[in-house]
Design a protein around this motif. Structure first.
Motif, short mmCIF file in Angstrom:
data_model
loop_
_atom_site.label_atom_id
_atom_site.label_comp_id
_atom_site.label_asym_id
_atom_site.label_seq_id
_atom_site.Cartn_x
_atom_site.Cartn_y
_atom_site.Cartn_z
N LEU A 183 35.11 44.85 26.63
CA LEU A 183 36.28 44.07 26.20
C LEU A 183 36.06 42.58 26.43
N SER A 184 35.37 42.24 27.49
CA SER A 184 35.10 40.83 27.78
C SER A 184 34.06 40.25 26.82
N ILE A 185 32.98 40.97 26.57
CA ILE A 185 31.92 40.51 25.68
C ILE A 185 32.46 40.27 24.27
N THR A 186 33.39 41.14 23.84
CA THR A 186 33.96 41.02 22.50
C THR A 186 35.18 40.10 22.46
N SER A 187 35.58 39.58 23.61
CA SER A 187 36.75 38.71 23.77
C SER A 187 38.08 39.40 23.45
N VAL A 188 38.07 40.70 23.37
CA VAL A 188 39.31 41.44 23.12
C VAL A 188 40.26 41.28 24.29
N ASP A 189 39.72 41.12 25.50
CA ASP A 189 40.57 40.95 26.67
C ASP A 189 41.34 39.63 26.65
N ARG A 190 40.99 38.74 25.75
CA ARG A 190 41.74 37.48 25.60
C ARG A 190 42.95 37.66 24.69
N VAL A 191 42.96 38.76 23.93
CA VAL A 191 44.03 39.02 22.98
C VAL A 191 44.95 40.14 23.47
N ILE A 192 44.34 41.23 23.90
CA ILE A 192 45.10 42.38 24.38
C ILE A 192 45.11 42.34 25.91
N GLY A 193 46.30 42.47 26.49
CA GLY A 193 46.43 42.46 27.94
C GLY A 193 45.72 43.64 28.58
N VAL A 194 44.97 43.37 29.65
CA VAL A 194 44.25 44.39 30.40
C VAL A 194 44.82 44.39 31.82
N PHE A 195 45.28 45.56 32.27
CA PHE A 195 45.95 45.67 33.56
C PHE A 195 45.32 46.77 34.39
N ASP A 196 45.46 46.64 35.71
CA ASP A 196 44.86 47.64 36.61
C ASP A 196 45.54 48.99 36.49
N THR A 197 46.86 49.00 36.32
CA THR A 197 47.60 50.25 36.27
C THR A 197 48.59 50.25 35.10
N VAL A 198 49.05 51.42 34.74
CA VAL A 198 50.08 51.55 33.71
C VAL A 198 51.33 50.81 34.17
N ARG A 199 51.68 50.96 35.43
CA ARG A 199 52.87 50.29 35.97
C ARG A 199 52.78 48.77 35.81
N ASP A 200 51.60 48.20 36.13
CA ASP A 200 51.40 46.75 35.96
C ASP A 200 51.61 46.34 34.50
N ALA A 201 51.07 47.14 33.59
CA ALA A 201 51.21 46.84 32.16
C ALA A 201 52.66 46.93 31.74
N GLU A 202 53.37 47.95 32.20
CA GLU A 202 54.78 48.09 31.83
C GLU A 202 55.61 46.94 32.36
N GLU A 203 55.32 46.50 33.57
CA GLU A 203 56.05 45.37 34.13
C GLU A 203 55.78 44.10 33.32
N ALA A 204 54.53 43.93 32.88
CA ALA A 204 54.19 42.75 32.07
C ALA A 204 54.84 42.82 30.70
N SER A 205 55.04 44.03 30.19
CA SER A 205 55.63 44.17 28.85
C SER A 205 57.05 43.64 28.82
N ALA A 206 57.77 43.78 29.91
CA ALA A 206 59.15 43.29 29.95
C ALA A 206 59.19 41.77 29.74
N ALA A 207 58.19 41.10 30.27
CA ALA A 207 58.13 39.64 30.13
C ALA A 207 57.61 39.24 28.74
N ALA A 208 56.79 40.11 28.15
CA ALA A 208 56.15 39.76 26.87
C ALA A 208 57.02 40.05 25.65
N THR A 209 57.93 41.00 25.78
CA THR A 209 58.72 41.39 24.60
C THR A 209 60.10 40.80 24.63
#
Length: 116
Positions: free
Chosen positions: A90-116
């Protein structure tokens, strides 16, 4: 290792859990599942990659297509539980600069509240 996909409601949105290698032979299944989830009205989708040790360019492409599809619908896609080898791709392809990458599902869900 067998390839499996499962979909479940998360705390916020939908979680698609992927187990196995994501390559040319399994990417169509992942692409179809992500498309189904978006078509089904999901606005927040977290792809749990905890069980994925390998991701090739076809898998990266499927994730990017799903990201764009959700974004066009006013939605959001994130990746969680990404192993070191997959994170490297994901880093080599720079996809991690576009799509959020999180350690856990919970971390991603918490970030989604701020993003949407």
């Amino acid at each position: 290792m067998d390839f499996t996909l499962s979909t479940r409601p998360g705390r916020i949105g939908t979680v698609v859990e992927v187990v196995g290698e994501v390559d040319m032979s399994t990417t169509p299944q992942l692409r179809d599942r992500l498309h189904e989830v978006a078509q089904g009205g999901a606005r927040v989708v977290v792809v749990d990659l905890t069980g994925v040790g390998f991701l090739d360019s076809s898998g990266v492409g499927a994730l990017v297509v799903a990201y764009k599809d959700l974004r066009e619908r006013g939605g959001w896609l994130a990746l969680a539980g990404v192993s070191r080898p997959v994170r490297s791709v994901l880093s080599i392809t720079s996809v991690d600069r576009v799509i959020g990458v999180f350690d856990t599902v919970r971390d991603a869900e918490e970030a989604s509240a701020a993003a949407t």
